[in-house]
Design a protein around this motif. Structure first.
Motif, PDB file in Angstrom:
ATOM      1  N   THR A 252     -16.526  -0.174  -1.249  1.00 27.96           N
ATOM      2  CA  THR A 252     -15.306   0.571  -0.981  1.00 27.96           C
ATOM      3  C   THR A 252     -14.103  -0.316  -1.218  1.00 27.96           C
ATOM      4  O   THR A 252     -14.219  -1.546  -1.251  1.00 27.96           O
ATOM      5  CB  THR A 252     -15.310   1.102   0.469  1.00 27.96           C
ATOM      6  N   LYS A 253     -12.947   0.307  -1.376  1.00 24.87           N
ATOM      7  CA  LYS A 253     -11.694  -0.428  -1.556  1.00 24.87           C
ATOM      8  C   LYS A 253     -10.724  -0.056  -0.454  1.00 24.87           C
ATOM      9  O   LYS A 253     -10.568   1.117  -0.111  1.00 24.87           O
ATOM     10  CB  LYS A 253     -11.064  -0.106  -2.920  1.00 24.87           C
ATOM     11  N   ASN A 255      -6.732  -1.062   0.446  1.00 16.65           N
ATOM     12  CA  ASN A 255      -5.530  -1.749  -0.042  1.00 16.65           C
ATOM     13  C   ASN A 255      -5.828  -2.584  -1.290  1.00 16.65           C
ATOM     14  O   ASN A 255      -5.342  -3.704  -1.448  1.00 16.65           O
ATOM     15  CB  ASN A 255      -4.928  -2.634   1.050  1.00 16.65           C
ATOM     16  N   GLY A 256      -6.672  -2.027  -2.146  1.00 19.31           N
ATOM     17  CA  GLY A 256      -6.977  -2.687  -3.410  1.00 19.31           C
ATOM     18  C   GLY A 256      -8.046  -3.762  -3.334  1.00 19.31           C
ATOM     19  O   GLY A 256      -8.431  -4.326  -4.357  1.00 19.31           O
ATOM     20  N   LYS A 257      -8.541  -4.053  -2.118  1.00 18.14           N
ATOM     21  CA  LYS A 257      -9.549  -5.099  -1.954  1.00 18.14           C
ATOM     22  C   LYS A 257     -10.936  -4.476  -1.836  1.00 18.14           C
ATOM     23  O   LYS A 257     -11.119  -3.492  -1.111  1.00 18.14           O
ATOM     24  CB  LYS A 257      -9.248  -5.949  -0.715  1.00 18.14           C
ATOM     25  N   ARG A 258     -11.912  -5.061  -2.528  1.00 18.55           N
ATOM     26  CA  ARG A 258     -13.271  -4.531  -2.544  1.00 18.55           C
ATOM     27  C   ARG A 258     -14.082  -5.051  -1.353  1.00 18.55           C
ATOM     28  O   ARG A 258     -14.018  -6.227  -1.018  1.00 18.55           O
ATOM     29  CB  ARG A 258     -13.971  -4.916  -3.845  1.00 18.55           C
TER      30      ARG A 258
END
Length: 402
Positions: A252-253, A255-258
Protein backbone atom coordinates in the motif's frame (compact mmCIF):
# COMPACT_ATOMS: atom_id res chain seq x y z
CA UNK A 1 29.01 12.93 45.77
CA UNK A 2 30.94 15.42 43.65
CA UNK A 3 29.83 17.25 40.52
CA UNK A 4 31.82 16.52 37.38
CA UNK A 5 31.97 18.58 34.19
CA UNK A 6 32.56 16.92 30.84
CA UNK A 7 32.51 17.44 27.10
CA UNK A 8 31.64 14.79 24.50
CA UNK A 9 33.71 14.70 21.31
CA UNK A 10 32.41 12.81 18.25
CA UNK A 11 29.13 12.78 20.13
CA UNK A 12 26.91 11.25 17.45
CA UNK A 13 23.30 11.17 18.61
CA UNK A 14 24.46 10.98 22.23
CA UNK A 15 24.68 7.30 23.20
CA UNK A 16 27.80 7.79 25.30
CA UNK A 17 26.74 11.04 26.95
CA UNK A 18 23.23 9.64 27.57
CA UNK A 19 24.61 7.32 30.25
CA UNK A 20 26.44 10.19 31.93
CA UNK A 21 23.31 12.38 31.79
CA UNK A 22 21.46 9.70 33.76
CA UNK A 23 23.85 10.23 36.65
CA UNK A 24 22.88 13.52 38.27
CA UNK A 25 26.46 14.39 39.21
CA UNK A 26 27.72 14.64 35.61
CA UNK A 27 27.23 17.87 33.67
CA UNK A 28 27.59 17.79 29.89
CA UNK A 29 28.91 21.27 29.17
CA UNK A 30 29.39 20.76 25.44
CA UNK A 31 29.23 18.17 22.66
CA UNK A 32 30.95 18.22 19.28
CA UNK A 33 29.60 16.41 16.19
CA UNK A 34 29.83 17.24 12.49
CA UNK A 35 26.95 15.24 10.97
CA UNK A 36 23.72 17.23 10.81
CA UNK A 37 21.13 14.49 11.54
CA UNK A 38 23.08 13.35 14.61
CA UNK A 39 23.29 16.93 15.88
CA UNK A 40 19.55 17.45 15.41
CA UNK A 41 18.75 14.27 17.33
CA UNK A 42 21.19 15.08 20.13
CA UNK A 43 19.77 18.59 20.58
CA UNK A 44 16.23 17.23 20.55
CA UNK A 45 17.11 14.67 23.23
CA UNK A 46 18.88 17.21 25.45
CA UNK A 47 15.88 19.55 25.31
CA UNK A 48 13.03 17.04 25.61
CA UNK A 49 14.59 14.59 28.08
CA UNK A 50 17.22 16.51 30.02
CA UNK A 51 15.62 19.99 29.98
CA UNK A 52 18.78 21.61 28.64
CA UNK A 53 17.23 24.70 27.09
CA UNK A 54 20.48 26.01 25.62
CA UNK A 55 21.25 22.69 23.90
CA UNK A 56 21.54 24.37 20.50
CA UNK A 57 24.46 26.38 21.93
CA UNK A 58 26.06 23.47 23.78
CA UNK A 59 26.09 21.17 20.74
CA UNK A 60 28.69 22.41 18.29
CA UNK A 61 28.25 21.14 14.74
CA UNK A 62 31.75 21.44 13.34
CA UNK A 63 34.73 19.56 11.90
CA UNK A 64 37.03 18.68 14.81
CA UNK A 65 40.03 18.70 12.45
CA UNK A 66 39.64 22.49 12.36
CA UNK A 67 40.66 22.53 16.01
CA UNK A 68 41.74 26.16 16.29
CA UNK A 69 38.37 27.40 15.05
CA UNK A 70 36.51 24.86 17.18
CA UNK A 71 38.20 26.31 20.22
CA UNK A 72 38.11 30.02 19.35
CA UNK A 73 34.93 30.20 17.26
CA UNK A 74 33.99 30.58 13.59
CA UNK A 75 31.78 32.92 11.59
CA UNK A 76 29.54 32.54 8.55
CA UNK A 77 30.92 29.19 7.50
CA UNK A 78 28.93 27.97 4.47
CA UNK A 79 28.46 24.54 6.06
CA UNK A 80 28.56 25.14 9.82
CA UNK A 81 27.29 28.70 10.28
CA UNK A 82 28.69 30.59 13.27
CA UNK A 83 29.56 29.77 16.88
CA UNK A 84 31.55 31.40 19.67
CA UNK A 85 33.68 28.27 20.15
CA UNK A 86 34.51 25.99 23.05
CA UNK A 87 36.61 28.47 25.02
CA UNK A 88 33.77 30.96 25.49
CA UNK A 89 31.20 28.23 25.94
CA UNK A 90 33.18 26.57 28.75
CA UNK A 91 33.97 29.98 30.25
CA UNK A 92 37.02 28.70 32.19
CA UNK A 93 35.01 26.03 34.01
CA UNK A 94 37.10 23.17 35.36
CA UNK A 95 36.77 20.18 33.07
CA UNK A 96 36.88 16.83 34.84
CA UNK A 97 36.70 14.52 31.86
CA UNK A 98 36.43 14.34 28.09
CA UNK A 99 34.61 11.42 26.51
CA UNK A 100 34.31 10.32 22.89
CA UNK A 101 34.86 7.77 20.18
CA UNK A 102 36.37 8.90 16.87
CA UNK A 103 34.67 7.30 13.82
CA UNK A 104 35.67 3.67 13.82
CA UNK A 105 35.24 2.55 10.20
CA UNK A 106 38.93 2.94 9.42
CA UNK A 107 39.89 0.85 12.47
CA UNK A 108 37.42 -1.95 11.80
CA UNK A 109 38.62 -5.23 10.37
CA UNK A 110 35.57 -5.38 8.09
CA UNK A 111 36.30 -1.89 6.79
CA UNK A 112 39.91 -2.78 6.00
CA UNK A 113 38.80 -5.89 4.11
CA UNK A 114 36.37 -3.90 1.96
CA UNK A 115 38.86 -1.14 1.10
CA UNK A 116 41.47 -1.91 -1.58
CA UNK A 117 44.16 -0.08 0.40
CA UNK A 118 43.15 -1.59 3.73
CA UNK A 119 42.01 1.96 4.69
CA UNK A 120 45.64 2.91 5.26
CA UNK A 121 44.98 6.28 3.65
CA UNK A 122 41.66 6.96 5.37
CA UNK A 123 41.66 10.27 7.27
CA UNK A 124 39.59 8.66 10.03
CA UNK A 125 42.67 6.75 11.14
CA UNK A 126 44.08 10.01 12.50
CA UNK A 127 41.08 11.72 14.07
CA UNK A 128 42.35 10.65 17.49
CA UNK A 129 45.05 13.32 17.01
CA UNK A 130 42.36 16.00 16.86
CA UNK A 131 40.73 14.44 19.91
CA UNK A 132 44.02 14.66 21.79
CA UNK A 133 44.46 18.33 20.82
CA UNK A 134 41.24 19.05 22.70
CA UNK A 135 42.46 16.95 25.65
CA UNK A 136 45.75 18.88 25.76
CA UNK A 137 44.00 22.23 25.66
CA UNK A 138 41.57 21.60 28.51
CA UNK A 139 43.63 19.16 30.60
CA UNK A 140 40.80 17.13 32.17
CA UNK A 141 41.58 14.79 35.03
CA UNK A 142 40.84 11.85 32.75
CA UNK A 143 39.48 11.01 29.34
CA UNK A 144 37.54 8.10 27.85
CA UNK A 145 38.39 6.98 24.31
CA UNK A 146 36.02 4.37 22.84
CA UNK A 147 36.64 2.37 19.68
CA UNK A 148 36.38 -0.99 17.95
CA UNK A 149 38.71 -3.94 18.72
CA UNK A 150 40.04 -3.67 15.17
CA UNK A 151 42.05 -0.65 16.25
CA UNK A 152 44.35 -3.03 18.12
CA UNK A 153 45.48 -4.55 14.82
CA UNK A 154 45.20 -1.51 12.52
CA UNK A 155 48.43 -0.27 10.91
CA UNK A 156 47.79 2.95 8.99
CA UNK A 157 50.96 3.87 7.11
CA UNK A 158 52.47 0.59 8.35
CA UNK A 159 52.69 1.63 12.02
CA UNK A 160 50.39 -0.04 14.59
CA UNK A 161 47.74 2.49 15.54
CA UNK A 162 48.16 1.53 19.21
CA UNK A 163 51.76 2.79 19.06
CA UNK A 164 50.65 6.07 17.51
CA UNK A 165 47.96 6.50 20.13
CA UNK A 166 50.17 5.59 23.09
CA UNK A 167 52.90 8.00 21.93
CA UNK A 168 50.40 10.83 21.42
CA UNK A 169 48.80 10.21 24.81
CA UNK A 170 52.11 10.03 26.67
CA UNK A 171 53.30 13.28 25.05
CA UNK A 172 50.01 14.88 26.08
CA UNK A 173 50.72 14.15 29.74
CA UNK A 174 48.48 11.13 30.31
CA UNK A 175 48.89 7.45 31.16
CA UNK A 176 46.82 4.59 29.73
CA UNK A 177 46.92 0.92 30.69
CA UNK A 178 50.06 -0.76 29.35
CA UNK A 179 48.33 -3.86 27.96
CA UNK A 180 45.31 -2.63 26.00
CA UNK A 181 44.56 -6.00 24.45
CA UNK A 182 44.26 -7.75 27.80
CA UNK A 183 42.48 -5.09 29.82
CA UNK A 184 40.73 -2.53 27.61
CA UNK A 185 38.65 -4.87 25.43
CA UNK A 186 35.18 -4.97 26.97
CA UNK A 187 32.39 -7.38 26.03
CA UNK A 188 29.30 -5.17 26.38
CA UNK A 189 26.97 -8.19 26.44
CA UNK A 190 28.30 -8.79 29.97
CA UNK A 191 26.93 -5.39 31.02
CA UNK A 192 23.27 -5.86 30.13
CA UNK A 193 23.48 -5.04 26.41
CA UNK A 194 21.47 -7.70 24.48
CA UNK A 195 24.00 -7.82 21.69
CA UNK A 196 27.39 -9.27 20.81
CA UNK A 197 29.40 -6.06 20.91
CA UNK A 198 33.03 -5.76 21.94
CA UNK A 199 34.65 -2.38 22.30
CA UNK A 200 37.99 -0.97 23.39
CA UNK A 201 37.54 1.48 26.26
CA UNK A 202 40.75 3.44 26.83
CA UNK A 203 40.94 5.54 29.98
CA UNK A 204 43.65 8.15 30.22
CA UNK A 205 44.75 9.55 33.58
CA UNK A 206 46.64 12.83 33.93
CA UNK A 207 50.18 12.07 35.05
CA UNK A 208 50.48 14.83 37.65
CA UNK A 209 47.23 13.83 39.36
CA UNK A 210 47.62 10.05 39.30
CA UNK A 211 51.16 9.06 40.31
CA UNK A 212 50.11 5.39 40.58
CA UNK A 213 48.24 5.37 37.27
CA UNK A 214 49.09 1.82 36.16
CA UNK A 215 48.03 0.36 39.49
CA UNK A 216 44.80 2.38 39.52
CA UNK A 217 43.94 1.52 35.93
CA UNK A 218 44.59 -2.17 36.43
CA UNK A 219 42.35 -2.16 39.50
CA UNK A 220 39.64 -0.33 37.54
CA UNK A 221 39.66 -2.77 34.60
CA UNK A 222 40.12 -6.03 36.47
CA UNK A 223 38.24 -5.48 39.74
CA UNK A 224 36.08 -2.36 39.78
CA UNK A 225 34.34 -2.18 36.39
CA UNK A 226 33.47 -5.93 36.44
CA UNK A 227 31.33 -5.27 39.53
CA UNK A 228 28.78 -3.75 37.14
CA UNK A 229 28.32 -6.91 35.08
CA UNK A 230 24.89 -8.53 34.96
CA UNK A 231 23.24 -11.61 33.49
CA UNK A 232 23.20 -11.96 29.71
CA UNK A 233 20.19 -10.31 28.05
CA UNK A 234 18.68 -11.72 24.88
CA UNK A 235 16.80 -10.58 21.80
CA UNK A 236 13.64 -11.82 23.51
CA UNK A 237 14.30 -9.61 26.54
CA UNK A 238 14.77 -6.62 24.26
CA UNK A 239 12.08 -6.74 21.59
CA UNK A 240 9.51 -9.50 22.19
CA UNK A 241 6.90 -7.18 23.73
CA UNK A 242 6.86 -4.71 20.83
CA UNK A 243 3.71 -4.68 18.64
CA UNK A 244 3.79 -7.27 15.86
CA UNK A 245 4.13 -5.86 12.35
CA UNK A 246 2.65 -8.27 9.81
CA UNK A 247 2.94 -8.56 6.02
CA UNK A 248 0.06 -6.93 4.15
CA UNK A 249 -1.91 -8.88 1.56
CA UNK A 250 -0.75 -6.33 -0.96
CA UNK A 251 1.56 -3.36 -0.74
CA UNK A 252 0.00 0.00 0.00
CA UNK A 253 0.99 3.64 -0.36
CA UNK A 254 0.52 6.35 2.24
CA UNK A 255 1.56 9.89 1.29
CA UNK A 256 3.51 8.43 -1.60
CA UNK A 257 5.48 5.99 0.58
CA UNK A 258 5.25 2.24 -0.04
CA UNK A 259 4.48 -0.18 2.79
CA UNK A 260 4.70 -3.97 2.74
CA UNK A 261 3.80 -4.46 6.41
CA UNK A 262 1.46 -3.07 9.00
CA UNK A 263 2.99 -0.59 11.40
CA UNK A 264 2.33 0.73 14.88
CA UNK A 265 2.10 4.22 16.32
CA UNK A 266 2.20 2.88 19.88
CA UNK A 267 6.00 3.08 20.01
CA UNK A 268 8.06 5.70 18.19
CA UNK A 269 10.16 4.55 15.21
CA UNK A 270 8.55 1.10 15.06
CA UNK A 271 7.94 1.08 11.30
CA UNK A 272 9.45 -1.66 9.11
CA UNK A 273 11.33 -1.15 5.89
CA UNK A 274 9.51 -1.89 2.65
CA UNK A 275 10.21 -5.49 1.55
CA UNK A 276 9.54 -7.18 -1.78
CA UNK A 277 7.36 -10.30 -1.91
CA UNK A 278 10.50 -12.31 -2.66
CA UNK A 279 12.28 -11.05 0.45
CA UNK A 280 9.22 -11.59 2.66
CA UNK A 281 9.07 -15.24 1.53
CA UNK A 282 12.80 -15.61 2.17
CA UNK A 283 12.57 -14.16 5.67
CA UNK A 284 9.65 -16.46 6.48
CA UNK A 285 11.55 -19.49 5.17
CA UNK A 286 14.66 -18.70 7.25
CA UNK A 287 12.76 -17.94 10.47
CA UNK A 288 10.57 -21.06 10.11
CA UNK A 289 13.72 -23.13 9.59
CA UNK A 290 14.91 -22.03 13.05
CA UNK A 291 11.50 -22.33 14.70
CA UNK A 292 11.09 -25.90 13.46
CA UNK A 293 14.54 -26.90 14.63
CA UNK A 294 15.24 -28.34 11.17
CA UNK A 295 18.34 -26.18 10.73
CA UNK A 296 18.71 -26.44 6.97
CA UNK A 297 19.99 -22.87 6.73
CA UNK A 298 22.33 -22.70 9.71
CA UNK A 299 25.68 -22.94 7.95
CA UNK A 300 27.30 -20.09 6.06
CA UNK A 301 27.59 -22.28 2.98
CA UNK A 302 23.88 -23.11 2.89
CA UNK A 303 23.00 -19.44 3.32
CA UNK A 304 25.31 -18.42 0.47
CA UNK A 305 23.76 -21.08 -1.76
CA UNK A 306 20.27 -19.87 -0.87
CA UNK A 307 21.26 -16.30 -1.72
CA UNK A 308 22.53 -17.41 -5.14
CA UNK A 309 19.42 -19.52 -5.72
CA UNK A 310 17.12 -16.58 -4.92
CA UNK A 311 19.00 -13.68 -6.50
CA UNK A 312 21.22 -15.27 -9.14
CA UNK A 313 24.18 -13.47 -7.55
CA UNK A 314 27.15 -14.85 -5.63
CA UNK A 315 28.67 -13.56 -2.40
CA UNK A 316 31.83 -14.41 -0.47
CA UNK A 317 29.95 -13.87 2.80
CA UNK A 318 26.49 -15.06 3.71
CA UNK A 319 23.98 -12.25 3.38
CA UNK A 320 21.23 -13.58 5.62
CA UNK A 321 21.07 -13.86 9.39
CA UNK A 322 18.01 -14.39 11.58
CA UNK A 323 18.25 -13.10 15.13
CA UNK A 324 17.96 -15.82 17.79
CA UNK A 325 15.29 -15.21 20.43
CA UNK A 326 17.30 -16.66 23.30
CA UNK A 327 20.71 -15.22 22.50
CA UNK A 328 22.10 -11.71 22.25
CA UNK A 329 21.78 -10.14 18.80
CA UNK A 330 24.69 -9.98 16.44
CA UNK A 331 26.34 -6.55 16.42
CA UNK A 332 24.14 -3.63 15.39
CA UNK A 333 26.34 -1.87 12.80
CA UNK A 334 26.18 1.57 11.22
CA UNK A 335 25.73 0.02 7.78
CA UNK A 336 22.37 -1.35 8.93
CA UNK A 337 21.05 1.75 7.13
CA UNK A 338 22.11 0.14 3.84
CA UNK A 339 21.15 -3.46 4.45
CA UNK A 340 18.98 -5.24 7.01
CA UNK A 341 19.41 -8.78 5.69
CA UNK A 342 21.70 -9.80 8.55
CA UNK A 343 19.16 -8.61 11.11
CA UNK A 344 16.02 -10.57 10.26
CA UNK A 345 13.28 -10.68 12.91
CA UNK A 346 13.06 -14.15 14.54
CA UNK A 347 9.26 -14.34 14.31
CA UNK A 348 8.40 -16.03 10.99
CA UNK A 349 4.88 -14.59 11.10
CA UNK A 350 6.33 -11.08 10.80
CA UNK A 351 8.76 -11.95 7.97
CA UNK A 352 10.80 -8.74 7.98
CA UNK A 353 14.03 -7.12 9.11
CA UNK A 354 14.24 -5.15 12.33
CA UNK A 355 12.80 -1.65 12.74
CA UNK A 356 14.65 1.44 13.95
CA UNK A 357 13.05 0.95 17.38
CA UNK A 358 14.16 -2.67 17.58
CA UNK A 359 17.71 -1.66 16.64
CA UNK A 360 17.52 1.05 19.31
CA UNK A 361 16.34 -1.42 21.94
CA UNK A 362 19.15 -3.83 21.08
CA UNK A 363 21.46 -0.84 21.61
CA UNK A 364 19.63 -0.12 24.94
CA UNK A 365 18.16 3.24 23.97
CA UNK A 366 14.98 3.83 25.95
CA UNK A 367 11.68 4.09 24.11
CA UNK A 368 11.34 7.77 24.99
CA UNK A 369 14.48 8.45 22.94
CA UNK A 370 12.72 9.39 19.71
CA UNK A 371 14.78 9.45 16.53
CA UNK A 372 13.64 12.32 14.34
CA UNK A 373 15.60 11.87 11.10
CA UNK A 374 15.08 9.62 8.07
CA UNK A 375 15.03 5.87 8.74
CA UNK A 376 18.43 5.54 7.03
CA UNK A 377 20.03 8.23 9.18
CA UNK A 378 18.40 6.76 12.28
CA UNK A 379 19.77 3.27 11.64
CA UNK A 380 23.23 4.71 10.99
CA UNK A 381 23.43 6.80 14.17
CA UNK A 382 22.06 3.98 16.31
CA UNK A 383 24.63 1.55 14.92
CA UNK A 384 27.47 4.00 15.57
CA UNK A 385 26.40 4.75 19.14
CA UNK A 386 27.72 3.49 22.46
CA UNK A 387 24.86 1.59 24.16
CA UNK A 388 23.53 3.96 26.87
CA UNK A 389 23.13 1.12 29.38
CA UNK A 390 26.85 0.45 29.26
CA UNK A 391 27.77 4.14 29.29
CA UNK A 392 25.67 4.62 32.43
CA UNK A 393 27.55 1.80 34.16
CA UNK A 394 30.84 3.25 32.94
CA UNK A 395 29.94 6.70 34.28
CA UNK A 396 29.16 5.29 37.71
CA UNK A 397 32.32 3.19 37.75
CA UNK A 398 34.51 6.16 36.78
CA UNK A 399 33.57 8.02 39.94
CA UNK A 400 36.18 5.95 41.78
CA UNK A 401 38.86 7.65 39.65
CA UNK A 402 37.42 11.15 39.93
Amino acid sequence: MGQFNLIDIFAGCGGLSEGFEKKNNFNVLAAVEWEKPQVQNLINRMVTKWNINDAARRVLRFDIQRTKELVSGWNNDPEYGSHEGLDKLLNQKQLDLIIGGPPCQAFSVAGRIRDENGMRNDYRNYLFESYMKIVRRYQPKLFVFENVPGMLSAKPGGTPVTELIKTEIELSGYHIIDDLKTHAQIDLSEYGVPQKRKRVIIIGLRKDLYPNAQEQLKHFYTEHLPKYKESIKTVRNAIENLPKLLPLDEETKINGKRYSHSFSNEVANHIPRFHSRRDIKTFQLLAEDLESGYGKYISSESLKQLYTQITGKTSNIHKYHVLRWDKPSNTIPAHLYKDGLRHIHPDSVQSRTITVREAARLQTFEDDFEFISSAGDNYKMIGNAVPPKFSEKLAEALEILL
